[in-house]
Structure formats: structure tokens, C-alpha cells
Design a protein around this motif. Structure first.
Motif, PDB file in Angstrom:
ATOM      1  N   VAL A  50       0.802  -1.220   0.000  1.00  0.00           N
ATOM      2  CA  VAL A  50       0.000   0.000   0.000  1.00  0.00           C
ATOM      3  C   VAL A  50       0.835   1.271   0.000  1.00  0.00           C
ATOM      4  CG1 VAL A  50      -1.955  -1.136   1.137  1.00  0.00           C
ATOM      5  CG2 VAL A  50      -0.211   0.044   2.529  1.00  0.00           C
ATOM      6  N   ALA A  51       2.150   1.146   0.218  1.00  0.00           N
ATOM      7  CA  ALA A  51       3.015   2.330   0.211  1.00  0.00           C
ATOM      8  C   ALA A  51       4.443   1.889  -0.059  1.00  0.00           C
ATOM      9  CB  ALA A  51       2.936   3.078   1.539  1.00  0.00           C
ATOM     10  N   MET A  52       5.233   2.784  -0.633  1.00  0.00           N
ATOM     11  CA  MET A  52       6.641   2.468  -0.862  1.00  0.00           C
ATOM     12  C   MET A  52       7.448   3.742  -1.028  1.00  0.00           C
ATOM     13  SD  MET A  52       7.225   1.111  -4.755  1.00  0.00           S
ATOM     14  CE  MET A  52       7.157   2.239  -6.148  1.00  0.00           C
ATOM     15  N   ALA A  53       8.764   3.599  -0.938  1.00  0.00           N
ATOM     16  CA  ALA A  53       9.725   4.652  -1.205  1.00  0.00           C
ATOM     17  C   ALA A  53      11.076   3.980  -1.407  1.00  0.00           C
ATOM     18  CB  ALA A  53       9.791   5.659  -0.061  1.00  0.00           C
ATOM     19  N   GLY A  54      11.995   4.661  -2.091  1.00  0.00           N
ATOM     20  CA  GLY A  54      13.271   4.015  -2.337  1.00  0.00           C
ATOM     21  C   GLY A  54      14.385   4.987  -2.656  1.00  0.00           C
ATOM     22  N   GLU A  55      15.542   4.425  -2.976  1.00  0.00           N
ATOM     23  CA  GLU A  55      16.740   5.190  -3.301  1.00  0.00           C
ATOM     24  C   GLU A  55      16.902   5.231  -4.820  1.00  0.00           C
ATOM     25  OE1 GLU A  55      19.178   3.647   0.678  1.00  0.00           O
ATOM     26  OE2 GLU A  55      19.753   2.953  -1.322  1.00  0.00           O
ATOM     27  N   ARG A  56      17.197   6.419  -5.352  1.00  0.00           N
ATOM     28  CA  ARG A  56      17.309   6.551  -6.807  1.00  0.00           C
ATOM     29  C   ARG A  56      18.691   7.092  -7.175  1.00  0.00           C
ATOM     30  NH1 ARG A  56      12.735   9.867 -10.090  1.00  0.00           N
ATOM     31  NH2 ARG A  56      13.776  11.632  -9.079  1.00  0.00           N
ATOM     32  N   LEU A  57      18.849   8.351  -7.450  1.00  0.00           N
ATOM     33  CA  LEU A  57      20.146   8.897  -7.850  1.00  0.00           C
ATOM     34  C   LEU A  57      21.135   8.815  -6.686  1.00  0.00           C
ATOM     35  CD1 LEU A  57      18.950  12.026  -9.852  1.00  0.00           C
ATOM     36  CD2 LEU A  57      19.574   9.760 -10.738  1.00  0.00           C
ATOM     37  N   ARG A  58      22.420   8.554  -7.045  1.00  0.00           N
ATOM     38  CA  ARG A  58      23.420   8.377  -5.988  1.00  0.00           C
ATOM     39  C   ARG A  58      24.748   9.032  -6.371  1.00  0.00           C
ATOM     40  NH1 ARG A  58      23.494   2.458  -3.549  1.00  0.00           N
ATOM     41  NH2 ARG A  58      24.474   3.664  -1.870  1.00  0.00           N
ATOM     42  N   PRO A  59      24.759  10.382  -6.428  1.00  0.00           N
ATOM     43  CA  PRO A  59      26.027  11.070  -6.645  1.00  0.00           C
ATOM     44  C   PRO A  59      26.931  10.872  -5.431  1.00  0.00           C
ATOM     45  CG  PRO A  59      24.300  12.643  -6.094  1.00  0.00           C
ATOM     46  CD  PRO A  59      23.624  11.319  -6.281  1.00  0.00           C
ATOM     47  N   PRO A  60      28.241  11.079  -5.569  1.00  0.00           N
ATOM     48  CA  PRO A  60      29.163  10.790  -4.465  1.00  0.00           C
ATOM     49  C   PRO A  60      28.771  11.484  -3.166  1.00  0.00           C
ATOM     50  CG  PRO A  60      30.386  11.245  -6.481  1.00  0.00           C
ATOM     51  CD  PRO A  60      28.950  11.554  -6.778  1.00  0.00           C
ATOM     52  N   GLY A  61      28.633  10.684  -2.098  1.00  0.00           N
ATOM     53  CA  GLY A  61      28.333  11.214  -0.778  1.00  0.00           C
ATOM     54  C   GLY A  61      26.870  11.444  -0.493  1.00  0.00           C
TER      55      GLY A  61
END
Length: 233
Positions: A151-162
Motif C-alpha cells: 500500500v506504500a513504498m519509497a526508495g533510493e534513486r540517484l546516488r552522486p558521491p556522498g
């Protein structure tokens, strides 16, 4: 970490050249994600005619070029598709969020490849932004299940250094108002901070409800951005 870190001015390009290099296609100084991963493309920070030609060749004729927040404008024979005003926000809430973690009892679970059909369905119903069959490979994705249903979600996308971008924050209409988004963002922030990185995110300027939520969760505005998409000649 410096709030004015220049890697945040080119988050797509720095991600494609770094931690997401294995998920990229490149030609010269132009790069884009694999089709099933993400729609975003990047050119150099000072693109010339050769860079635009390389990106057009990489994408193909009449293809969609999602330039995200790239300030450079392509040649006049690239057809504009969309323009969206937004803002980039960075974590400023201290060492660790109050509701950190995905421990038993929080209802927050990690999502993998087996959850992709449900994730795509949730995205279709809530429209948080671009999400493709392999988007989950960009980083960790967390969800909330009720009676087994996502019913809900979230996540990690772009990953520039640091840095790590939090994205795809969405809740099914029938499950809103229960704090799911806040728990998911808190859990992701905790994971990012544990790695010694700092969270950031992007949000449409018109989405005032989301902006207010992120501010309550410890984010502050870094700079306005304009998201642009074009079609190649």
C-alpha cells in the motif's frame, strides 16, 4: 557535508559516472540509463554540439530525452515535451530521524525483484514519477504491506558521491493518512546516514503537501530546479 556540494548540481551525470555506471549506456560525454532502469540522460556540464549529437545517437531518432534538472538546453531541432518547476531538498535534521529503521513491528519491509509487479501497479495508481521494471536496482526500496497487499513504498534513486536521493514516495489512496510515507522516508534516511552519506530528494513545486511533509521530516530546500524533457530529432 557542504550544503553547496557541486555534485548535487549534476546528480544524474555524477550517478551515471559513479555508482550507477553498471546501469548506464555511454557515448562520448553523453550517458543515459538502461531503458528498463530509468529514463534519465546526461551530457557534460558544458555541452557542445558533439555532446548533443552523441546523446541523440545514443537514444535514437525521435526518442524521449529526460534531461532531469540539466540547465543546458539542447539544439532547436529537439522538440520540447515537458517542463516542470521543482525544488531540490537536502536532509538537515541531525544525525538520525526519530522514526528510524525497518525493525519488526514498524510494518516497513524491504522490496526486491519479486515485488516489481506490485510496485509498478502502485506507481500506476499514484503517479509519483518515472518508475520502470528495473528501477529497484538503483538502490534499496522499502514498502508497507497491509493484509499482504503493498500500500506504500519509497526508495533510493540517484546516488552522486556522498549522497543518496529518496524517491518514488507513494501511498495507495485507500491507505493515506496513516503515516506510511513518513515511516518509509524515516527508514530510508536512517539507512543513508548509517552509510555515512546524506539524503536528498526532488519534489514538484506545486506539490505543497509533499514539501510540507519533507520539511517536517528534516529536509530543507537547497535550490529551485526545472525538470525538462525533449524528443530527439
Amino acid at each position: 557535508m557542504n550544503d553547496d556540494d557541486p555534485v548535487l548540481d549534476d546528480p544524474v551525470g555524477r550517478s551515471l559516472a559513479g555508482r550507477h555506471a553498471a546501469l548506464a549506456r555511454r557515448l562520448g560525454r553523453a550517458a543515459t540509463y538502461l531503458d528498463e532502469v530509468a529514463s534519465f540522460s546526461a551530457v557534460s556540464t558544458d555541452p557542445d554540439a558533439r555532446d548533443w549529437a552523441d546523446l541523440a545517437a545514443l537514444l535514437g531518432p525521435g526518442a524521449f530525452a529526460d534531461l532531469f534538472s540539466c540547465p543546458a538546453v539542447p539544439p532547436s531541432d529537439w522538440e520540447p515535451v515537458f517542463t516542470l518547476e521543482g525544488r531540490q531538498m537536502i536532509w538537515s535534521g541531525g544525525e538520525r530521524p526519530d522514526g528510524a529503521g525497518s525493525e519488526p513491528g514498524t510494518g516497513v519491509v524491504e522490496l526486491g525483484a519479486e515485488s516489481v509487479p506490485e510496485m509498478l501497479d502502485l506507481v500506476r495508481r499514484t503517479e509519483p514519477g518515472p518508475f520502470r521494471p528495473r528501477t529497484h536496482e538503483l538502490g534499496t526500496y522499502l514498502g508497507v504491506r497491509v493484509d499482504g497487499a503493498l500500500v506504500a513504498m519509497a526508495g533510493e534513486r540517484l546516488r552522486p558521491p556522498g549522497w543518496t536521493e529518496i524517491s518514488a514516495v507513494c501511498t495507495a489512496p485507500e491507505a493515506r493518512g496513516r503515516g506510511h510515507a513518513a515511516r518509509l522516508v524515516d527508514a530510508l534516511v536512517a539507512r543513508v546516514l548509517t552509510r555515512g552519506e546524506r539524503p536528498f530528494l526532488h519534489v514538484a513545486e506545486a506539490n505543497t503537501g509533499a514539501i510540507a511533509l519533507y520539511e517536517r521530516l528534516g529536509f530543507k530546500a537547497r535550490r529551485p530546479v526545472t525538470f525538462r524533457g525533449f524528443r530527439t530529432p
